[in-house]
Write an enzyme that holds these catalytic residues in place. Structure first.
Site, PDB file in Angstrom:
ATOM      1  N   SER A   1       0.927  -1.106  -0.118  1.00 26.83           N
ATOM      2  CA  SER A   1       0.147  -0.005   0.070  1.00 26.83           C
ATOM      3  C   SER A   1       0.716   1.080  -0.049  1.00 26.83           C
ATOM      4  O   SER A   1       1.566   1.431   0.921  1.00 26.83           O
ATOM      5  CB  SER A   1      -0.941   0.171   1.254  1.00 26.83           C
TER       6      SER A   1
ATOM      7  N   LYS B   1      -5.460  -6.720  -2.408  1.00 28.91           N
ATOM      8  CA  LYS B   1      -4.681  -5.693  -3.509  1.00 28.91           C
ATOM      9  C   LYS B   1      -5.419  -6.122  -4.668  1.00 28.91           C
ATOM     10  O   LYS B   1      -5.316  -7.180  -4.864  1.00 28.91           O
ATOM     11  CB  LYS B   1      -3.241  -6.202  -3.330  1.00 28.91           C
TER      12      LYS B   1
ATOM     13  N   SER C   1      -6.715  -1.982  -1.338  1.00 26.67           N
ATOM     14  CA  SER C   1      -5.639  -1.220  -1.783  1.00 26.67           C
ATOM     15  C   SER C   1      -5.694  -1.609  -3.164  1.00 26.67           C
ATOM     16  O   SER C   1      -5.361  -2.727  -3.524  1.00 26.67           O
ATOM     17  CB  SER C   1      -4.481  -1.456  -1.037  1.00 26.67           C
ATOM     18  N   ALA C   2      -5.541  -0.356  -4.168  1.00 28.72           N
ATOM     19  CA  ALA C   2      -5.447  -0.647  -5.590  1.00 28.72           C
ATOM     20  C   ALA C   2      -3.929  -0.211  -6.077  1.00 28.72           C
ATOM     21  O   ALA C   2      -3.526   0.556  -5.421  1.00 28.72           O
ATOM     22  CB  ALA C   2      -6.402   0.083  -6.451  1.00 28.72           C
TER      23      ALA C   2
ATOM     24  N   ALA D   1     -11.440   4.135   1.456  1.00 26.80           N
ATOM     25  CA  ALA D   1     -12.460   3.129   2.228  1.00 26.80           C
ATOM     26  C   ALA D   1     -13.519   2.897   1.898  1.00 26.80           C
ATOM     27  O   ALA D   1     -14.447   2.848   2.286  1.00 26.80           O
ATOM     28  CB  ALA D   1     -12.246   3.563   3.511  1.00 26.80           C
TER      29      ALA D   1
ATOM     30  N   GLY E   1     -16.322   0.024   5.909  1.00 20.40           N
ATOM     31  CA  GLY E   1     -16.895   0.842   6.937  1.00 20.40           C
ATOM     32  C   GLY E   1     -17.747   2.112   6.401  1.00 20.40           C
ATOM     33  O   GLY E   1     -17.862   2.142   5.315  1.00 20.40           O
TER      34      GLY E   1
END
Length: 367
Positions: free
Chosen positions: A83, A161, A231-232, A350, A354
């Protein structure tokens, strides 16, 4: 019986493998038992952040040499999730997950377990859409099986990922007569993260399948997972998945607990996650309890309202610094102020992880 060990190692640069090498050379880590490496690298965390791929390449080449196999074989065996973005006081580091097969009885209660799975490679037109959601859901269930976790309620963190769209990938889709979810490469990161997170929610039964659609992805913020962290990055075409939870089929000396931050300054949720991981304290955790922490894993996001608890901020309006970078710095500082250590894992962006403006937070701790 599995026994999971976790090592948090500071890094001096994206290609710094010296800390890992020291632990391997000393015999504390058997490289053949590494199942996943989670890292924070000091890039910008955006589309053109190549520190993630640089770190992955450096680690994979080192492990290939130690294991006597090819780099290609290593990346099929070990999940590398890097990340980008260590804004503020966040310390660049890697977290190494080691899983041993041991002839030991299970420890009392449930202990730390980890499982890894990989999706197939996605076509550009599948990113940010139901094809990605459903494939991720399948792989999450596979990772749960690998971790020997039967109950979804025992899953406390799912780190993923995922890929993103580049100009070249968008053009490839167009040449084949296909359209992509969005033509903005940076926004494609959000769609890929969001679809991956909804795949987690679907797999764990947090959201029913009939509520998830292409139209809901990155639009209906009432839909989210309480344990997904996605996470990209430009360095891959598939989703790599690490499921972390507790299992009766584990002899580990560690456990994991989690909570959900309602916004970027929710220190109460940080303390709740510490308690869920077994730390004992009333108001503030004492030094002897904080010493049990192995790492803290969290997501960060600027609220779509542009406010925190009714107070306006400029994270979404700043044209110089992307809002994910500011959010990472804020959430890292909040967590560090509670645990007394800035070397924690905080990932930005995010979407469906969440509530809007908040995000999951998990704590791995020694029993």
């Amino acid at each position: 019986m599995q026994k999971v060990e976790v090592f948090r190692i500071p890094t001096a640069s994206p290609d710094d493998i010296s800390g890992l090498a020291t632990l391997i050379d000393s015999g504390k880590i058997n490289p053949a038992e590494i199942v996943a490496i989670l890292g924070k690298t000091e890039g910008n965390g955006c589309v053109n952040d190549f520190t993630r791929g640089f770190a992955t390449q450096s680690l994979a080449m080192y492990l290939a040499e130690k294991l006597g196999i090819s780099r290609e074989e290593v990346v099929k065996k070990v999940a590398f999730i890097m990340s980008g973005g260590t804004e503020g006081v966040m310390t660049p580091h890697i977290t190494v997950f080691v899983r041993k097969d041991v002839q030991e009885p299970a420890k009392p209660g449930k202990r730390l377990a980890v499982g890894v799975a990989f999706t197939r490679d996605f076509l550009p037109e599948e990113l940010g859409r139901m094809e990605q959601v459903n494939e991720v859901a399948r792989a999450v269930k596979e990772a749960m099986k690998d971790a020997q976790i039967d109950d979804p309620r025992d899953v406390h963190f799912v780190q993923i990922k995922c890929p993103l769209l580049t100009a070249e990938r968008i053009e490839d889709a167009k040449r084949r007569g296909k359209d992509v979810v969005v033509n903005d490469t940076y926004k494609s990161m959000a769609y890929s993260r969001g679809a991956s997170a909804l795949g987690v929610a679907l797999a764990l039964g947090e959201i029913s399948a009939d509520k998830i659609s292409n139209e809901a992805i990155c639009h209906d913020w009432n839909l989210y997972s309480s344990v997904a962290s996605t996470s990209a990055g430009v360095e891959l075409l598939n989703d790599e998945i690490i499921v972390v939870g507790n299992s009766t089929n584990s002899a580990s000396d560690l456990v994991i607990g989690h909570s959900v931050m309602k916004d970027a300054i929710d220190a109460d949720a940080v303390r709740a996650a510490l308690k869920d991981a077994g730390l004992k304290f009333d108001c503030c955790p004492p030094a002897e309890e904080l010493a049990k922490i192995v790492n803290v894993l969290a997501k960060a996001e600027a609220a779509s309202s542009g406010t925190v608890r009714g107070r306006r901020n400029t994270m979404l309006d700043d044209s110089d610094i992307n809002h994910t970078r500011s959010a990472r710095a804020v959430v890292n500082a909040v967590i560090a102020s509670v645990v007394g250590d800035p070397m924690v894992y905080v990932s930005g962006g995010a979407e469906h992880q969440g509530p809007d403006g908040g995000g999951p937070i998990a704590v791995i701790a020694r029993v």
